[in-house]
Design an enzyme around this catalytic site. Structure first.
Site, PDB file in Angstrom:
ATOM      1  N   ASP A  13      31.644  41.986  42.691  1.00 18.60           N
ATOM      2  CA  ASP A  13      30.638  42.635  41.850  1.00 18.60           C
ATOM      3  C   ASP A  13      30.274  43.983  42.463  1.00 18.60           C
ATOM      4  O   ASP A  13      30.314  44.148  43.685  1.00 18.60           O
ATOM      5  CB  ASP A  13      29.387  41.769  41.740  1.00 18.60           C
ATOM      6  CG  ASP A  13      29.589  40.521  40.883  1.00 18.60           C
ATOM      7  OD1 ASP A  13      30.454  40.551  39.983  1.00 18.60           O
ATOM      8  OD2 ASP A  13      28.872  39.535  41.099  1.00 18.60           O
ATOM      9  N   ASP A  61      32.284  40.970  33.552  1.00 19.92           N
ATOM     10  CA  ASP A  61      31.021  40.506  32.966  1.00 19.92           C
ATOM     11  C   ASP A  61      30.617  41.400  31.793  1.00 19.92           C
ATOM     12  O   ASP A  61      30.142  40.914  30.763  1.00 19.92           O
ATOM     13  CB  ASP A  61      29.907  40.517  34.011  1.00 19.92           C
ATOM     14  CG  ASP A  61      30.199  39.639  35.213  1.00 19.92           C
ATOM     15  OD1 ASP A  61      30.880  38.610  35.055  1.00 19.92           O
ATOM     16  OD2 ASP A  61      29.740  39.984  36.323  1.00 19.92           O
TER      17      ASP A  61
END
Length: 153
Positions: A116, A132
């Site tokens: 991330d 995402d």
């Protein structure tokens, strides 16, 4: 030869490639936990890892999330191959969801976690990645498709 649901395949491939390229860039540019302010205090690139799903839900449940991403991917591929010709918005939505699921799935199978790096600090939001984002955009596309199919009163 005409490819059935071609926008689905184009969206899925584009999302998967873009997700993996951005994660490759992050891993080869930043040290773990390093942050780079793009707009100081508002948006940063911050390299972190996540063994869970969105917002670190199911943190540490790597096996479950591996197989869940694979299952979702297989269902979506089956729909695109065996189901009816989908509308443009359905193709785009399902394709973006597939690309995102596969992007995070590749990370989970290869690394045991996802990478991330998108860090919106202004709204104190969880750090996330392009996969995402593509899943979220896919859901919006499916909502548009659903809205278009709803008969007006």
């Amino acid at each position: 030869m005409r490819i059935k649901n071609r926008y689905f395949w184009m969206a899925a491939l584009t999302a998967l490639l873009f997700d993996q390229l951005t994660k490759y860039w992050v891993v080869h540019t930043f040290a773990l936990s390093q942050t780079l302010p793009i707009i100081n205090g508002i948006f940063h690139f911050t390299y972190v890892t996540n063994t869970g799903a969105a917002f670190s839900l199911l943190s540490g449940k790597v096996e479950l999330l591996r197989w869940l991403s694979l299952g979702v991917s297989l269902v979506l591929i089956t729909v695109a191959l065996s189901g009816p010709l989908l509308s443009f918005w359905d193709q785009l939505g399902y394709g973006l969801i597939l690309g995102g699921a596969m992007g995070n799935g590749v990370d989970r199978f290869r690394l045991g976690y996802v990478i991330d790096f998108l860090d919106f600090r202004l709204i104190n939001f969880a750090i996330f990645n392009m996969a995402d984002s593509f899943i979220s955009m896919g859901i919006v596309c499916l909502l548009i498709a659903s809205w278009q199919k709803t008969p007006s009163n």
